[in-house]
Design an enzyme around this catalytic site. Structure first.
Site, short mmCIF file in Angstrom:
data_model
loop_
_atom_site.label_atom_id
_atom_site.label_comp_id
_atom_site.label_asym_id
_atom_site.label_seq_id
_atom_site.Cartn_x
_atom_site.Cartn_y
_atom_site.Cartn_z
N ARG A 1 0.83 -1.21 0.00
CA ARG A 1 0.00 0.00 0.00
C ARG A 1 0.87 1.26 0.00
O ARG A 1 0.48 2.30 -0.55
CB ARG A 1 -1.00 0.01 1.17
CG ARG A 1 -2.04 1.11 1.05
CD ARG A 1 -3.18 0.97 2.06
NE ARG A 1 -4.22 0.05 1.64
CZ ARG A 1 -5.23 0.37 0.83
NH1 ARG A 1 -5.37 1.61 0.37
NH2 ARG A 1 -6.12 -0.53 0.48
N GLU B 1 -10.26 5.71 6.69
CA GLU B 1 -8.84 6.04 6.74
C GLU B 1 -8.44 7.36 6.07
O GLU B 1 -7.56 8.05 6.60
CB GLU B 1 -8.02 4.91 6.11
CG GLU B 1 -8.07 3.61 6.89
CD GLU B 1 -7.55 2.43 6.08
OE1 GLU B 1 -8.26 2.00 5.17
OE2 GLU B 1 -6.44 1.98 6.36
#
Ligand code: MTE
Ligand code: HPA
Ligand code: MOS
Length: 751
Positions: free
Chosen positions: A300, A702
């Site tokens: 990520r 997030e």
């Protein structure tokens, strides 16, 4: 919001009434960062009245392995100790106090081995947890010669403690038929089920995991809730009695992993007119002592290397280094924030060197429709520029800049700085197979509804969102719907609630189940009203005929469907369509969509004392069609505060022997009302959400965390207003101490 919380009715793990004969367990953790066990004297601990058993690795009936991605982590240490706090023994007693007393009487003998606690040392020694990966776009080596400006530098971000209010824990209850029920404070019930089964050498169907709610997870309970459930299960399996294991705050702080610290190098090349032509980044991820989720987090990081910018030539490489501290783990943003910090540092360095505000560079390079990310996906309906333009206009960037300049001209000891912070975050688990979910919906004879999904409620409001989804799908009042605890017996093979995708994945599964139920009910209504079901719909708890409300109510329809022996339960399943990623090529289209936004942050620094305040954060955020504006606001504000904390106050420190120094709340500062921004304003970008977002409502868990990076740069700019030529490395957290030392380098040299 949640009145059950306020009135104390919400039940967390420790509120579950204990069954008769329940035992309590505590964990004896490794006292060294790296060592070899040579012996142990347990006699004194065993002899303590009330102690029932002490278990070690040899007592594990199945496989002593809890690694979720790579098999590199024993549940209980065998010969080698890899970090302080690594579980070695499990002590079981009639009460937790006795178990803790017994723990202090265990004498472990060991040889100390050399420990690595510095990520660069690990890198130089080639201590990696798994092989590095590189993402490439264009030809970065060839582009430097075309650049008018090239800058190189380094950036570092620190670890972060999750500090969920509810510490890690589990309660294991043995059942008949060699089965076990676990109550676990986990984001991943299926993961707990799978690993407990592995540890006990049982098939998964023998293990049931139920999760009512968590007192916060923030990623810390995606993987690292598992060990405690396994340990409680191990003791319950041997002793045939219920066993509870709840970490004390101190044990939780020193035994569990945190956000990964990173050290990174970058090189950025710009054209004369400020287009970023080339960007190269090397990320050193400190992975701690085992892989845990590091492979996915590293990935990520690479996916987010270029934030919300289009850069035609990119090379990003990431290494995961093994050090002798608790394995670092998932934390809100999952490696994304670490990547954004580096590109924003590169842009800030370029801007500072060129004597222009960073926003001039940021603005030039925002993603446009069809732009390619380094991993091959094309930006679809990118809202980077829309958010930016709206933020700039709504909050009047030129005026804010003038205010800051005017303030700084007349103020000697207080200086202000501002920063723009655009964000871009990819939504989906980067591992494609994880993007699926299930739901089981029951309509009871009286018209009330029970909703089961794989989504874990941890304060983020996913249950309220899912009730909203079911309510809209069936067109009934939310009061008719009850959200059931998350349970592997009712919804199987679930992904952890993570990657901000809990509402999207589970919501789509709920819709799928509800569509089936609705179809069956409309067929029943068609028979009752002698009408073609295609002309009927259910709206506001009533059957409508050809667009007009009729007399048949929801309750009457359900009651009749039951008498007609219609199946009033449905199982739904959803798998995100069209996403894929090829790891051999490092190319694909892994994300369902991206979330965008822009923050304008203003901060004031007291240059005499090093104290600072975040004056104002003004955000335009891309929520899509928010399903639940109050929850989304909470996620925006909470994520922002946590992001600011990461980059300013929160400093995790281990000493060279791998001992956690920030092991209490007096040594580890989290944001509170005093340090929160004085003002937070936000606007929802007026743009519809994409079809893969649940009802167009974009994932929100997030992304807002990333706005915290703007606070770092606002502070930095305030410092530079005081000392224009200041050399300040891009290192976070920028604590008041670090800020003050940086402002007065010569004064502090002699120290
Ligand atoms: N909000 C609260 N109150 N508590 C949490 O533990 N976890 C965050 C975010 N918001 C968290 C939270 C993280 S790390 C994620 S991935 C998402 O919520 C998970 O939930 P969602 O997928 O339903 O958004
Ligand atoms: N995000 C969060 N958790 C995860 C992911 C991800 O992309 N992949 C595996 N676990
Ligand atoms: Mo969140 S870090 O994906 O649990």
């Amino acid at each position: 919001m949640n009145s059950a919380h306020v009135t104390g009715q919400s039940r967390f793990l420790d509120d579950i009434p204990e069954l008769k004969d329940t035992l309590h367990a505590v964990v004896f953790g490794s006292p060294v960062a790296h060592g070899r066990i040579t012996g142990a004297d347990l006699s004194e601990a065993r002899d303590l009245p009330g102690v029932v058993a002490i278990f070690a690795a040899a007592d594990i009936p199945g496989e002593n392995q809890i690694g979720g991605i790579l098999p590199d982590e024993p549940l209980l240490a065998e010969e080698i100790l890899h970090f302080r706090g690594q579980p070695v023994f499990l002590i079981v007693a009639g009460d937790a106090h006795t178990a803790r007393q017994a723990r202090s009487k265990i004498r472990l003998q060991y040889e100390i081995l050399p420990a690595i606690t510095d990520v660069e040392e690990a890198f130089e020694k080639g201590a990696f947890l798994f092989p590095p990966r590189t993402f490439r776009l264009g030809d970065v080596d060839a582009v430097w010669k075309d650049c008018a400006h090239i800058f190189e530098g380094s950036a570092a971000t620190g670890a972060q403690e999750h500090l969920y209010l509810e510490t890690q824990g589990a309660y294991a209850v043995p059942l008949e038929n060699a089965a076990m029920k676990l109550y676990s404070s986990t984001q991943g019930p299926t993961l707990v089920q799978r690993i407990v089964a592995r540890i006990l050498g049982l098939a998964m169907h023998r293990i049931e995991v139920e999760v009512g709610r968590l007192g916060g997870g923030f990623g810390g309970k995606e993987d690292q809730a598992t060990a405690w459930a396994c340990l409680a299960a191990l003791a319950a399996w041997h002793l045939h009695r219920p066993v509870k294991l709840l970490l004390s705050r101190h044990d939780d702080l020193y035994m569990t992993g945190k956000r990964h610290p990173y050290r990174s190098l970058y090189k950025i090349g710009l054209s004369e007119d400020l287009h970023i032509l080339g960007y190269e980044a090397t990320f050193l991820q400190d992975g701690g002592a085992a892989a845990d989720l590091s492979p996915a987090i590293l990935e990520r990081t690479l996916f987010h290397a270029t934030n919300s910018y289009f850069i035609p030539h990119v090379k990003a490489t990431a290494y995961s280094c093994r050090t002798n501290v608790p394995p670092y783990t998932a934390f809100r943003g999952f490696g994304g924030p670490q990547a954004l910090f580096v590109i924003e540092a590169a842009i800030a360095q370029a801007a500072e060197s060129l004597g222009i505000p960073a926003h001039k560079i940021q603005e030039k390079n925002l993603l446009a429709e069809g732009d390619e990310f380094p991993y091959g996906q094309r930006a679809e309906a990118p809202r980077a520029r829309a958010c930016w333009e709206r933020a700039k206009a709504a909050y009047d960037l030129p005026l804010r800049e003038k205010e800051v300049e005017a303030f700084n001209r007349q103020s000697a000891l207080l200086k202000k700085g501002l920063a723009m912070m655009p964000i871009c975050f990819g939504i989906s688990f980067t591992k494609t197979p994880m993007n699926q979910a299930g739901a089981l919906v029951h309509i009871y004879q009286d018209g009330s509804i029970g909703l089961n999904t794989g989504a874990v409620e941890m304060g983020q409001g996913v249950h309220a969102k899912l009730m909203e989804v079911a309510g809209r799908a069936l067109s009934v009042q939310p009061s008719r719907i009850k959200m059931e605890p998350t349970d592997t017996n009712r919804v199987a093979n679930t992904s952890p609630t993570a990657a901000s995708s809990g509402a999207d994945l589970n919501g789509k599964a709920v819709q799928h189940a509800c569509t089936q139920l609705l179809q069956r009910l409309l067929e029943t209504a068609g028979k009752m009203l002698q009408s073609d079901p295609a002309t009927l719909e259910i709206r506001g708890e009533r059957v409508w005929l050809s667009g007009r409300p009729g007399d048949l109510t929801w309750e009457a329809l359900v009651a009749e469907a039951f008498l007609q022996r219609v199946n009033l339960s449905a199982q739904g399943h959803y798998a995100t369509p069209d996403i894929h990623f090829d790891r051999a090529l490092e190319k694909g289209s892994p994300f369902a969509y991206h979330v965008y936004g822009t923050a304008l942050v203003t901060a004031t620094v007291d240059v005499l004392r090093g104290r600072y305040e975040i004056d104002r954060v003004e955000i335009v955020h891309d929520f899509g069609n928010s399903l639940h504006p109050a929850i989304d606001q909470g996620q925006l504000e909470g994520g922002l505060a946590q992001g600011i904390g990461w980059l300013t106050l929160e400093e995790v420190r281990y000493d060279a022997e791998g001992r956690l120094l920030s092991n209490s709340l007096s040594a580890y500062k989290v944001p509170d009302m005093g340090s929160a921004p004085k003002e937070v304003r936000y606007e929802m970008l007026n743009a519809a959400g994409p079809p893969l977002a649940i009802l167009g409502s974009k994932a929100v868990g997030e992304p807002p965390f990333l706005y915290g990076i703007g606070a770092y740069h606002a502070l930095r700019n305030a410092m530079r207003a005081f000392r224009p030529g200041l050399h300040l490395p891009f290192e976070a957290p920028l604590t008041p101490e670090r800020l003050l030392l940086a402002l007065y380098p010569s004064e502090t040299d002699p120290l």
